[in-house]
Structure formats: structure tokens, C-alpha cells
Scaffold this motif. Sequence first.
Motif, PDB file in Angstrom:
ATOM      1  N   HIS A  23     -19.456   0.782 150.535  1.00 46.79           N
ATOM      2  CA  HIS A  23     -20.204   0.194 149.414  1.00 46.79           C
ATOM      3  C   HIS A  23     -21.582   0.834 149.307  1.00 46.79           C
ATOM      4  CE1 HIS A  23     -22.785  -2.396 151.887  1.00 46.79           C
ATOM      5  NE2 HIS A  23     -21.729  -2.608 152.638  1.00 46.79           N
ATOM      6  N   ASP A  58     -20.833  -3.448 145.138  1.00 44.82           N
ATOM      7  CA  ASP A  58     -20.667  -4.897 145.099  1.00 44.82           C
ATOM      8  C   ASP A  58     -21.953  -5.680 145.413  1.00 44.82           C
ATOM      9  OD1 ASP A  58     -20.758  -4.289 147.808  1.00 44.82           O
ATOM     10  OD2 ASP A  58     -18.844  -5.218 148.333  1.00 44.82           O
ATOM     11  N   SER A  98     -13.457 -10.673 142.664  1.00 44.80           N
ATOM     12  CA  SER A  98     -13.086  -9.375 142.084  1.00 44.80           C
ATOM     13  C   SER A  98     -12.722  -9.571 140.624  1.00 44.80           C
ATOM     14  CB  SER A  98     -11.873  -8.789 142.822  1.00 44.80           C
ATOM     15  OG  SER A  98     -10.718  -9.544 142.510  1.00 44.80           O
ATOM     16  N   GLY A 107     -19.010  -9.982 142.284  1.00 46.22           N
ATOM     17  CA  GLY A 107     -19.964  -9.275 143.131  1.00 46.22           C
ATOM     18  C   GLY A 107     -20.370 -10.170 144.294  1.00 46.22           C
TER      19      GLY A 107
END
Lengths: 467, 205
Positions: free
Chosen positions: A35, A64, A381, A408
Motif C-alpha cells: 500500500h 487505502d 472494499s 478505505g
Amino acid sequence: MSKPRTLFDKIWETHLVDVQEDGTCLLYIDRHLVHEVTSPQAFEGLKNAGRTVYRPEATLAVPDHNVPTTERGGYIENEESRIQVETLQKNCKDFGVPLYDVNDIRQGIVHIIGPEQGFTLPGTTIVCGDSHTATHGAFGAIAFGIGTSEVEHVLATQTLLQAPLKNMRITVDGGLPKGCTAKDLILALIKIIGTAGGTGCAIEYAGKAIRDLSMEGRMTVCNMTIEGGARCGIIAPDETTFEYVRGRPMSPKGAQWESAIRYWRTLPSDADAIYHKEVTLDIKDIVPQVTWGTSPEDVAPITGTVPNPSDFEDKLKQESVKESLHYMGLAAGMQISDIKIDKAFIGSCTNGRIEDIRAAADIAKGRTVVDSVTALVVPGSGLVKEQAEEEGLDKILLEAGFEWREPGCSMCLAMNDDKLQPGERCASTSNRNFKGRQGFNGRTHWVSPAMAAAAAVTGHLIDVRDL
Amino acid sequence: MESFTTLTGVAAPMNKINVDTDMIIPKQFLKTIKRAGLGKHLFDEMRYDRAGNEIVDFVLNKPAYRTAQILVAGDNFGCGSSREHAPWALLDFGIRCVISTSFADIFYNNCFKNGILPIAVSKLELDKLMEYAERGSNATLTIDLENQTISGPDGSEAIFEIDAFKKHCLLNGLDDIGLTMEKQNKIESYEKNMKHSQPWLNTAE
């Protein structure tokens, strides 16, 4: 006859590329999730050394932590957040790493999308620069969080240098009582073992209560393993696991599926396997659990009271409890259910899956969020969001006065705009209650999704069974 | 990575259990894409008030400890997230060694990748070192990694345990990616075997 082995031992031994004389293992990594927050310095390291990503197809990246949840596809106002997301985009392009970008329906919290896509599989080794990587252990995988230098090591070599972990088993017997969920189970456990109870260990969760959990519930349990000090939580794969994995975009198909299942059935621990540490717990009598302090072990039943520092033996713990109560603005002895809240947060890699949204909607139905409370529901998601909308859960939540957001990490760590103001108190389904975690001087109380929704519609922490 | 051999420096006492990664470096500073420059934000919410002024009581703001290179802290230091920003911030401030009774696993590993030595000692030993550290600018300790010793200001000496490989890498400032890349043949032969025994693992993407 060969030595009996645990589930963890079997996967670990299968993944050894090399063992040094001093016992340090070179472990092969099957799956690497990436990420935007903990990867930029790793990619920079590769660039500076002229190295490439060794196996891009075993890597999956997603933004995210920083993404806004108010709208999708828009410009990220905060410059630093925007730069981090853009840096991930650029790095993925430069190194050929697959990316589920902000506008992709598959985008979401890294620990939600791995299982959803079938990227997470039983018997594998999975790492990510995030301590909640333990989530994936729910599938019978060795999954743990790593630092950025280790992220770089995996990107460059698809391996990690690791000392073997010890085996610890937690057996949870009994059936989950009414009103209790996997979240209450893991909170009750952390209270028993403490925040360093699993240090140096991989925790295998076993017993009827674990077997009876859905994959969503097992992920919630494994997710919070790190709050009990262990990097890695693991549950033996069974029919529930296979049913969840079957037919996912990246899971094996046809004849390969058959061979995979045959192999996965050999993974559960041997009957006589030895554990370094054993804990057993019967949960048939637990009630919904809540945290009152700033450490994961500061757990109490919703029916209980805020403890007194003198309830604890250790002097430093007494100090930390005193400090916690001051920070939390709570008086020892007060009823937990008298604690009023300002915000409710339902989401995160602990509780952002479809089952969690359903539980919240079930409480929200026909009720209204009280005026003084702001309640956020943040699906884990794009696909969780889509499914919830197909089931009409968004409508129920919106009608009850909850906000329905884009996916998120959101208010779990407040790196985007979703945060507590100083002094605000939150009933939160997240996984970290440290000072300032959800916003400077913000106060966090962990609860299950149903308990968070119940707090939102009543304005205070409340036993969901009393609604 | 800078090697670690011996270190003589001021030790700062932080007599607190469960010092977590959000305390060491709060999340608003994780938005950087660089490793350097985090020292000024180390322990940010304990070190500064909301207006950005130093809180005088905080240990690293006291004149005696402003140049501390060693931190002596309570049990379970570094618990919480995997953020390597925590050791980066410690290092950038000038801390090269943290002594506690226990460390969270991920933080512990992260230290070694950045030339920081985390030392786990017994409770009894920690109490003694904490007492030393509370002596202000006279709170000097000497750490000798080769001999695995901590020497106090009164000449007393304590021995600590450390994993042999981690010690070797730290003493020599080794880049372990380079070391692993030398094992390329072994990685390739492992992959060849796995392709045969677990072919379904190659189906991602």
C-alpha cells in the motif's frame, strides 16, 4: 515416524529456501501486498540500487490508508496524501506491479481485497508492510506484517530472512452467546493474554468456537492477533475456508483446484504437535466487550464498570491506567453503559466486511442515529460496497441517519479527513485504541459492528442485547 | 546501513510500559515518501503542545537528555504498527540503542535494518539502568556489541543476549538484500520445485 508438526511448522518448513548455521531462515514469500504508506521508501531503495521487482505477479498494490471516503475519483486535496497515492501509482507503473487504483471497483483495504480476490490462499506465506497482515492467517496461511526495509527485501528477492516463531495455541470452546461476535471473542482473549502475550509466537486459534465462525469472523480474530503481541495468527483450513476461496478471481480452477484442496487438507496440525504456550477459554458466558482505555488489553464487559488503577498489581500498569483514564475522561467505577459518544465508526480491516455491514444494518433498521452523534459506515472494499448496495443495506443505513462512504482505512487511523476532534469519543469497530490514533486527543472505544450501531442510535455505549 | 560496534552516550529514562508506535511517531508524519527528517517529530504528541512549543517535563526536552543516544524504557516497547518510521525517527533524533525488558516483534526487527540496537534485559537489570538514566547528564552508558555488555557509570557491567546473525549484520553494517541476492540459485531451485508441487500458486494475475 516423523515428528508431529503444527499447521505453522508445516507451512514454514515448506517455504524454506535456506537455513543458515545460526538458524536464521530464508523464507520464500508467495504473496506480497503493498500500500501507499509503507512502500515509497522501499521502491526508492530499489531504484537507488538499480534493482527490479523480482516477481511482480506475486505482488498486489492498492491505495487505502490515505484515500478520501467522501467521493471517488476526485482530486485528493491533502497534498501529502495525494503525493503518496501518486507515488504508488508511479512505482507500480515503473516496476510492473499490478495495482487496484482508486477508481477500480476492486480497490479497498489491503487485507480485505486479498481474500476477496483469491490472492490469499491456504498454505501460503503472505506479507505486507502493515501489522494487520495477520488477517490472512484466517485461511491457514502464514501471514505477518513487516517493515519497509523488509518490503524492499521481498520486492527484490521474493524472500525474507526470519528467525522461526514459537508455536502458541489458543483453544476457544463453547458457542458464542447471543449478541456476541468474533470481535467480542478476540477482545475477551486480548484481555486474558495481554498486549505482549503472543510476543515471539505464531498463535494458532483452535476449538469449536473458532470452527463455528464464518471466514469473516475468523479474519476479525486473526486481524487483531497483533494487539495480543503476536505477528501471526493462524486457523486450520476446513470446508468453510474452501467454500470461501472457491471461484474467486485468482483462486485455482479445475484440476488445479482439486490438487490444491487435497494438499490443503494435509495442513491442519498433527494430533500430538507440541506448543510452546497454550491458553484455553470457554466463551459460552461472555457478554459484548468494550475497551475503556488506550491499550488493547483495557477491555471490560459492557455490563461492567470502569476499573480503578488500584485494581491492578503492577505499579507501572497502575500508572498507565491512571494516565489512560485521564486521557479518556473517565472516572473509575462508572458504568460502561453510561459512557456517551459523539461518533460511531463502522469499518476497517477488522470489521469492514459484508457480514459487519449486515450486522450494523440489522440494528439500524427502523431506528435513528441520535442528533448529537455522527455515524460513519465505511465498507472495506468497492466489492463489499457493491454487495451491500445490492442487498439494500445502504438504504437502511442512510434512512437511519448513518453516512455511507467509499472504501478505505478511514477513521481507523485517520490519515484522511475522517477523524475525531479533540475530546470527541467514538464507538469504533477498529483495531487500535492508542492515544491520538483516531485524531489528536480523540477517545476510542472498541466494539463490534452491532454494538457501534447500537451506540449510534442511543448516544451511549449500550448492551446490544438490551435494544 | 551504519555499523554498530560500541556506543558511549547519555541514556534517557522513559519509565513507561507499552510505548507504542503512535507515540513514537504519530500517523500524520507517515505521509512522507522519504526516510530522513523524522527526528523533529519523534514522540511528537508527548514532546510538543498543540501550539508546537516544547513540553518542558518531557524527558528529551530536558537539557541533560537533548543529545541522548540511548533510551531506557518500560516493557513491550514499540508495540502497535509495522511503521519503520518509528526507528527512522529514533535514528534521525540520534538514538542508536533502546533498552527494555521486551520489544514488539516487528519494531525489534525494524531496528536492526536501521543500525539501531534494541537490547532486552531482565526486570531487575532494567530497574538498575533506569536508575542510572535518571542521573541526568551523568547518565552515561557504554554499549559494546561485540562483547554484548552494557557498562554503567560506576563501572558495573551487564551482559545481554542477541541473535548471532543480527549481531553480525549490525557489527558490519551489512545490507541483507545484497546477501540474499547471492543465494539466487537457491531461490530459483526452490521456485522450480514449488512450480511442480504447488502449481496453483502461479495462477495469480
